[in-house]
Design an enzyme around this catalytic site. Structure first.
Site, PDB file in Angstrom:
ATOM      1  N   GLN A  88       1.043  -0.744  -0.389  1.00  0.00           N
ATOM      2  CA  GLN A  88      -0.107   0.321   0.336  1.00  0.00           C
ATOM      3  C   GLN A  88       0.796   1.503  -0.473  1.00  0.00           C
ATOM      4  O   GLN A  88       2.097   0.596   0.233  1.00  0.00           O
ATOM      5  CB  GLN A  88      -0.857   0.115   1.343  1.00  0.00           C
ATOM      6  CG  GLN A  88       0.366  -0.496   2.225  1.00  0.00           C
ATOM      7  CD  GLN A  88      -0.661  -1.002   3.662  1.00  0.00           C
ATOM      8  OE1 GLN A  88      -2.371  -0.740   3.477  1.00  0.00           O
ATOM      9  NE2 GLN A  88      -0.582  -1.556   4.516  1.00  0.00           N
ATOM     10  N   HIS A 110      -9.145   2.992  19.488  1.00  0.00           N
ATOM     11  CA  HIS A 110      -7.972   2.062  20.407  1.00  0.00           C
ATOM     12  C   HIS A 110      -8.599   2.197  21.872  1.00  0.00           C
ATOM     13  O   HIS A 110      -8.800   0.496  21.948  1.00  0.00           O
ATOM     14  CB  HIS A 110      -6.560   2.763  20.641  1.00  0.00           C
ATOM     15  CG  HIS A 110      -5.859   2.619  19.110  1.00  0.00           C
ATOM     16  ND1 HIS A 110      -5.541   3.564  18.135  1.00  0.00           N
ATOM     17  CD2 HIS A 110      -6.031   1.660  17.653  1.00  0.00           C
ATOM     18  CE1 HIS A 110      -4.679   3.675  17.518  1.00  0.00           C
ATOM     19  NE2 HIS A 110      -4.919   1.921  17.088  1.00  0.00           N
ATOM     20  N   ASP A 134      -0.334  -0.300  13.821  1.00  0.00           N
ATOM     21  CA  ASP A 134       0.326   0.811  14.190  1.00  0.00           C
ATOM     22  C   ASP A 134       0.972   0.801  15.932  1.00  0.00           C
ATOM     23  O   ASP A 134       1.282   1.809  16.848  1.00  0.00           O
ATOM     24  CB  ASP A 134      -0.221   2.163  13.812  1.00  0.00           C
ATOM     25  CG  ASP A 134      -1.969   2.041  14.501  1.00  0.00           C
ATOM     26  OD1 ASP A 134      -2.739   1.256  13.975  1.00  0.00           O
ATOM     27  OD2 ASP A 134      -2.312   1.410  16.071  1.00  0.00           O
ATOM     28  N   GLU A 183       0.859  -8.619  11.085  1.00  0.00           N
ATOM     29  CA  GLU A 183       0.456  -7.275   9.868  1.00  0.00           C
ATOM     30  C   GLU A 183       1.205  -7.643   9.281  1.00  0.00           C
ATOM     31  O   GLU A 183       1.934  -8.300   8.898  1.00  0.00           O
ATOM     32  CB  GLU A 183       1.007  -6.434  10.749  1.00  0.00           C
ATOM     33  CG  GLU A 183       1.397  -5.128   9.923  1.00  0.00           C
ATOM     34  CD  GLU A 183       0.174  -4.035   9.662  1.00  0.00           C
ATOM     35  OE1 GLU A 183      -0.634  -3.904  10.395  1.00  0.00           O
ATOM     36  OE2 GLU A 183       0.325  -4.864   8.337  1.00  0.00           O
ATOM     37  N   GLY A 210      -3.094 -11.826   7.134  1.00  0.00           N
ATOM     38  CA  GLY A 210      -4.130 -12.696   8.755  1.00  0.00           C
ATOM     39  C   GLY A 210      -5.273 -14.098   8.519  1.00  0.00           C
ATOM     40  O   GLY A 210      -5.274 -14.486   9.404  1.00  0.00           O
ATOM     41  N   ASP A 226      -8.088  -5.405  13.926  1.00  0.00           N
ATOM     42  CA  ASP A 226      -7.771  -3.924  13.699  1.00  0.00           C
ATOM     43  C   ASP A 226      -7.256  -3.383  11.874  1.00  0.00           C
ATOM     44  O   ASP A 226      -6.155  -3.585  12.203  1.00  0.00           O
ATOM     45  CB  ASP A 226      -6.283  -3.718  14.458  1.00  0.00           C
ATOM     46  CG  ASP A 226      -6.813  -1.797  14.532  1.00  0.00           C
ATOM     47  OD1 ASP A 226      -5.835  -1.622  15.384  1.00  0.00           O
ATOM     48  OD2 ASP A 226      -7.339  -1.245  13.952  1.00  0.00           O
ATOM     49  N   THR A 261      -7.656  -2.294   8.208  1.00  0.00           N
ATOM     50  CA  THR A 261      -7.816  -1.435   6.654  1.00  0.00           C
ATOM     51  C   THR A 261      -9.359  -2.054   6.275  1.00  0.00           C
ATOM     52  O   THR A 261     -10.106  -2.807   6.901  1.00  0.00           O
ATOM     53  CB  THR A 261      -7.173  -1.250   5.791  1.00  0.00           C
ATOM     54  OG1 THR A 261      -6.976  -2.658   5.127  1.00  0.00           O
ATOM     55  CG2 THR A 261      -6.070  -0.534   6.465  1.00  0.00           C
TER      56      THR A 261
HETATM   57  N1  SAM Z   1      -7.512   1.983  12.955  1.00  0.00           N
HETATM   58  C1  SAM Z   1      -7.423   1.727  11.473  1.00  0.00           C
HETATM   59  C2  SAM Z   1      -8.836   1.864  11.335  1.00  0.00           C
HETATM   60  O1  SAM Z   1      -9.812   1.700  12.123  1.00  0.00           O
HETATM   61  O2  SAM Z   1      -9.404   2.150   9.952  1.00  0.00           O
HETATM   62  C3  SAM Z   1      -5.973   0.707  11.284  1.00  0.00           C
HETATM   63  C4  SAM Z   1      -5.170   0.355  11.573  1.00  0.00           C
HETATM   64  S1  SAM Z   1      -4.327  -0.472  11.087  1.00  0.00           S
HETATM   65  C5  SAM Z   1      -3.339   0.783  10.704  1.00  0.00           C
HETATM   66  C6  SAM Z   1      -4.998  -1.381  10.271  1.00  0.00           C
HETATM   67  C7  SAM Z   1      -3.874  -2.619   9.457  1.00  0.00           C
HETATM   68  O3  SAM Z   1      -4.543  -3.504   8.806  1.00  0.00           O
HETATM   69  C8  SAM Z   1      -2.693  -2.155   8.534  1.00  0.00           C
HETATM   70  O4  SAM Z   1      -1.198  -1.896   8.779  1.00  0.00           O
HETATM   71  C9  SAM Z   1      -2.781  -3.165   7.144  1.00  0.00           C
HETATM   72  O5  SAM Z   1      -1.500  -3.284   6.528  1.00  0.00           O
HETATM   73  C10 SAM Z   1      -2.769  -3.982   7.693  1.00  0.00           C
HETATM   74  N2  SAM Z   1      -4.030  -5.200   7.186  1.00  0.00           N
HETATM   75  C11 SAM Z   1      -4.423  -4.945   6.366  1.00  0.00           C
HETATM   76  N3  SAM Z   1      -4.940  -6.204   5.781  1.00  0.00           N
HETATM   77  C12 SAM Z   1      -4.328  -7.206   6.153  1.00  0.00           C
HETATM   78  C13 SAM Z   1      -3.798  -8.314   6.069  1.00  0.00           C
HETATM   79  N4  SAM Z   1      -4.995  -9.167   4.870  1.00  0.00           N
HETATM   80  N5  SAM Z   1      -3.753  -9.555   6.940  1.00  0.00           N
HETATM   81  C14 SAM Z   1      -2.373  -8.615   8.147  1.00  0.00           C
HETATM   82  N6  SAM Z   1      -2.742  -7.407   8.588  1.00  0.00           N
HETATM   83  C15 SAM Z   1      -3.950  -6.726   7.142  1.00  0.00           C
END
Ligand code: SAM
Length: 279
Positions: free
Chosen positions: A32, A63, A87, A107, A139, A156, A158
């Site tokens: 991304q 959070h 994060d 992650e 995940g 948590d 995207t």
């Molecule tokens: N707090 C934010 C929100 O509510 O949108 C999201 C927090 S965090 C930054 C979201 C994380 O999900 C990102 O770091 C992203 O890389 C991760 N992510 C997305 N798809 C994923 C997957 N299939 N497996 C693991 N992590 C994933």
């Protein structure tokens, strides 16, 4: 980005704009586009694919509300799985609970962890905690075949697009169900009812087909589309009302900025337009 103004469009005619003081990092990761800005009003702000993920000023809402309702409802939360959460804000809140023995954090994008540690120290503060086991992988793949391991799973992630899409499927939810213990709880962030009602309904229907107990709650996150954000509390047998551990809540006496015992219950009171989406 005009001048030093970051804009996230929530649809083709409205969005949010934030004045930028400095671009701290802007890169294309394997998965991304990752940017961290220093902003006038919200402090440091992480965006992924030009969507606001978290800001120093308002991250406490998301959070605290993603985590403490399940943690104060579960009888004995010890072994936790976070999917996403790079994060570090979710891990930080979970680790305030002294019953926690282990957190597996899966992650997919290591750059989110690396850059958050560098530029978001108040959010990423616990990413080196010995109880936290960070695994850089998808995940969706991680939960496949797991059985009876976790007390709580926090998704948590995207949005249900691009790399996050697989985290909103029935198969993934079934794999999470199996990875949970018999009194396990799953909580996910489940989007904005104002801008993405179709996502909210679809997520809720899929979870209701997998978990016997599914209760939706809300919180206000100023930098997320429309400000109103939903979460789904899904469990095999735990009820967030009757199983709320008020004594533990009082004993811990956390100094939190959003969550409290009244919010624990009040958050589940939903406006009519949201209830209609979940009917
Ligand atoms: N707090 C934010 C929100 O509510 O949108 C999201 C927090 S965090 C930054 C979201 C994380 O999900 C990102 O770091 C992203 O890389 C991760 N992510 C997305 N798809 C994923 C997957 N299939 N497996 C693991 N992590 C994933």
């Amino acid at each position: 980005m005009q001048g030093m103004l970051f804009t996230e469009m929530h649809n083709d005619s409205s969005g949010i704009s934030v004045k930028i003081k400095e671009i701290l990092v802007s890169k294309k990761t394997k998965f991304q586009k990752l940017d961290i800005f220093d902003t006038e009003f919200y402090g440091k702000m992480l965006t992924l694919d030009d969507l606001v993920m978290t800001t120093e000023k308002d991250e406490f809402v998301y959070h605290e509300m993603l985590t403490h309702i399940a943690l104060f409802s579960h009888k004995l939360p010890e072994n936790i799985l976070i999917i996403g959460g790079g994060d570090g804000g979710t891990a930080r809140e979970i680790l305030k609970h002294k019953t926690i023995k282990n957190i597996d954090m899966v992650e997919i994008d290591e750059d989110v962890v690396i850059e958050s540690k560098k530029y978001l120290p108040t959010i990423a503060v616990e990413l080196d905690n010995p109880k936290l086991n960070i695994m850089i992988q998808d995940g969706v793949e991680f939960v496949k075949g797991k059985s009876n391991i976790y007390d709580i799973i926090f998704i948590d992630s995207t949005d249900p697009i691009s790399v996050g899409e697989g985290l909103f499927t029935t198969d993934f939810y079934k794999d999470c169900f199996n990875a949970l213990k018999s009194n396990g709880i799953l909580v996910n962030q489940s989007e904005t009812p104002f801008h993405k009602p179709q996502w909210v309904s679809a997520i809720n229907n899929k979870l209701k087909n997998v978990f016997p107990i599914v209760k939706v709650y809300k919180a206000e996150v100023p930098t997320y589309p429309s400000g109103i954000w939903l979460f789904e509390f899904c469990s095999k047998e735990t009820d967030p009302y009757s199983d709320f551990n008020f004594q533990r809540y009082k004993d811990y006496n956390f100094k939190l900025k959003y969550y409290n015992d009244e919010i624990h219950k009040g958050a589940f009171s939903l406006p009519n337009y949201v209830k209609e989406l979940l009917a």
